[in-house]
Enzyme design. Structure first.
Site: not given
Ligand code: NAD
Length: 295
Positions: A53, A97, A120
């Site tokens: 990422k 994460q 997200d």
């Protein structure tokens, strides 16, 4: 019959080059989109995802702020870091994460993120907007799947879409996005009896169960569009999905591979959400009469 391949890697490269132009336009106005990424603990797979990422951010001109905390960090310290990012005008997107190692309360951590920076798409506010059919920052994986369907020339309107898996991160938002695109949606999960009787009716089949090789050729309607979200590493080091690719490609009309399918698109949509969050922040600042460096 052999299915057309839905090449997520090529599509992701296209999305990223479009985003690079939007990043350049923002940067010219004095705003560089910024993504803050938090990794907690020592899960090797999570470390690889985070590294990918950050690399993708760098290649697109997005500034990344990565922090790796030991699993011994307290929930208070973790929440304090997120509060600092919430207040930082250089940070437009925040990503924690997942999964977090025990005993962290992932839901509480997600809810501490400013919804405008929740790239997200997991904050209850963003999940609610998605439910209302007004997604602001949709979850990256389902958003990536929608772009893949579009690229494959598959319009979900009026089609029967079957989603296998009801997780907060993939299955549920996937069903909502397909519904918003006027598909008739069936959401299956581990308690669904006779899964194959349902999947055989699918014009669009999204496999997100996290079960290697779950979808076999006899479960697929001839000509269906099949998207494989699953990721599994085999003992001999190969990466495979939830779909038995070698069998299903003889039945499906279009099929996404693993690797090179949904994975690269998930990262591309993370970058997309970060740029979108930055653009929305600029618009909001203009609405408040705040000038950027170049105004
Ligand atoms: P999860 O474990 O949170 O959810 C799995 C879902 O599948 C559950 O709702 C469960 O009810 C359902 N399920 C499990 N076994 C089933 C069965 N036999 N029949 C029907 N339903 C079944 O997983 P997740 O986070 O949604 O991820 C799913 C898969 O997608 C995993 O392999 C994960 O690694 C992968 N994934 C890939 C990406 C990507 O970028 N490619 C992103 C997220 C997740």
């Amino acid at each position: 019959m052999s299915a057309r391949l839905i090449d997520g890697k090529a599509l992701a490269a296209q999305v990223r080059s479009e985003l690079a132009a939007r990043v350049a336009a923002l940067t010219a106005r004095g705003i560089t989109p910024g993504l803050a990424v938090m990794l907690v603990g020592d899960d090797p797979a999570s470390a690889i995802y985070v590294r990918n990422k950050i690399k993708a951010c760098e290649e697109t001109g997005i500034r990344s702020y990565a922090i790796h905390l030991p699993a011994t960090v307290t929930q208070q310290e973790l929440l304090a870091r997120i509060r600092a990012w919430n207040a930082d005008i250089n940070v437009h997107g925040i990503l924690v994460q997942l999964p977090l190692p025990p005993p962290f309360d992932a839901q509480r951590v997600i809810e501490s993120i400013d919804p405008r920076k929740d790239v997200d798409g997991l904050h209850p506010e963003n999940a609610g907007l998605l439910l209302l059919g007004r997604p602001q920052l949709p979850s990256c994986t389902p958003a990536g799947v929608m772009r893949m369907l579009e690229a494959a020339g598959c319009n979900p309107a009026g089609q029967h879409a079957v989603v296998i898996g009801r997780s907060i991160m993939v299955g549920r938002p996937m069903a909502m996005l397909l519904l918003a695109a006027d598909a008739t949606v069936t959401l299956c999960h581990s308690r669904t009896p006779d899964l194959s009787a349902i999947t055989r009716q699918a014009d669009i089949l999204i496999a997100a169960a996290g079960r290697r090789g779950l979808v076999t050729a006899d479960m697929v309607k001839p000509g269906a569009v099949v998207i494989d979200v699953g990721i599994h590493r085999t003992p001999d080091g190969r990466v495979v999905g939830d779909v038995d690719f070698d069998q299903v490609r003889h039945v499906a009309g279009a099929l996404s591979p693993v690797p090179g399918g949904v994975g690269p698109m998930t990262i591309a949509m993370l970058l997309h959400n970060t740029v979108r969050a930055a653009e929305l922040a600029v618009d909001a600042a203009r609405g408040r009469g705040v000038q950027s460096a170049s105004d």
